[in-house]
Design a protein around this motif. Sequence first.
Motif, PDB file in Angstrom:
ATOM      1  N   THR A  28      -3.947   6.973  -2.451  1.00 15.33           N
ATOM      2  CA  THR A  28      -2.754   6.329  -1.672  1.00 15.33           C
ATOM      3  C   THR A  28      -2.694   4.706  -2.027  1.00 15.33           C
ATOM      4  O   THR A  28      -1.777   4.328  -1.397  1.00 15.33           O
ATOM      5  N   SER A  29      -3.082   4.293  -3.133  1.00 14.16           N
ATOM      6  CA  SER A  29      -2.884   2.886  -3.584  1.00 14.16           C
ATOM      7  C   SER A  29      -1.500   2.630  -3.926  1.00 14.16           C
ATOM      8  O   SER A  29      -1.145   1.319  -3.493  1.00 14.16           O
ATOM      9  N   SER A  30      -0.488   3.640  -4.283  1.00 12.99           N
ATOM     10  CA  SER A  30       0.728   3.022  -4.283  1.00 12.99           C
ATOM     11  C   SER A  30       1.604   3.209  -3.069  1.00 12.99           C
ATOM     12  O   SER A  30       2.818   3.255  -3.259  1.00 12.99           O
ATOM     13  N   LEU A  31       1.116   3.784  -1.924  1.00 17.23           N
ATOM     14  CA  LEU A  31       1.839   3.847  -0.864  1.00 17.23           C
ATOM     15  C   LEU A  31       1.704   2.905  -0.209  1.00 17.23           C
ATOM     16  O   LEU A  31       1.050   2.516   0.790  1.00 17.23           O
ATOM     17  N   TYR A  32       2.998   2.159  -0.007  1.00 20.41           N
ATOM     18  CA  TYR A  32       3.012   0.812   0.532  1.00 20.41           C
ATOM     19  C   TYR A  32       3.485   0.784   2.077  1.00 20.41           C
ATOM     20  O   TYR A  32       2.948  -0.279   2.590  1.00 20.41           O
ATOM     21  N   THR A  52       3.649  -2.296   6.731  1.00 14.69           N
ATOM     22  CA  THR A  52       3.170  -2.356   5.365  1.00 14.69           C
ATOM     23  C   THR A  52       1.963  -2.314   5.367  1.00 14.69           C
ATOM     24  O   THR A  52       1.099  -2.959   6.010  1.00 14.69           O
ATOM     25  N   ASN A  54      -0.056  -3.449   2.949  1.00  9.22           N
ATOM     26  CA  ASN A  54      -0.894  -4.790   2.265  1.00  9.22           C
ATOM     27  C   ASN A  54      -0.717  -5.967   3.353  1.00  9.22           C
ATOM     28  O   ASN A  54      -1.883  -6.585   3.809  1.00  9.22           O
ATOM     29  N   ARG A 100       6.316   4.819  -0.613  1.00  9.17           N
ATOM     30  CA  ARG A 100       6.118   3.669  -1.421  1.00  9.17           C
ATOM     31  C   ARG A 100       7.284   2.602  -1.328  1.00  9.17           C
ATOM     32  O   ARG A 100       7.145   1.627  -2.021  1.00  9.17           O
ATOM     33  N   ASN A 110       6.995   9.852   1.369  1.00 10.10           N
ATOM     34  CA  ASN A 110       6.458  11.008   0.420  1.00 10.10           C
ATOM     35  C   ASN A 110       5.698  11.804   0.982  1.00 10.10           C
ATOM     36  O   ASN A 110       5.787  13.056   0.355  1.00 10.10           O
TER      37      ASN A 110
END
Length: 122
Positions: A28-32, A52, A54, A100, A110
């Motif tokens: 899931t690191s690229s799922l913003y 979001t 981050n 993303r 996604n």
Amino acid sequence: QVQLVESGGGSVQTGASLRLSCAASGPTSSLYTRGWFRQAPGKEREFVARITWNGGTTYYADSVKGRFTISRDSAKNTAYLQMNSLKPEDTALYYCAAGRVVSTMSDSYNYWGQGTQVTVSS
């Protein structure tokens, strides 16, 4: 493979509260962005809230603003939807989604969970 699992739905009376959870697993690191959507019988799926991952920036649909709060626990890779002052018109199947890009459009997400039912009676 990313998986999203919602929980926390139920049947409540007008004015009650519920907290939905969306636990994510997999890469899931690229799922913003995480979002919550809902779909009532006979209606199209609609955006409820998004956050979001981050920065924790949030955005809400006008219909839930001031009553619902989206949050996240990064350590648990889980998003939440605190729903207060529930109304019968909040009755729907609630879906968690991950994407993303920052968006309120369902097509931009996604991955989707299976949904959790929220029923509010008057």
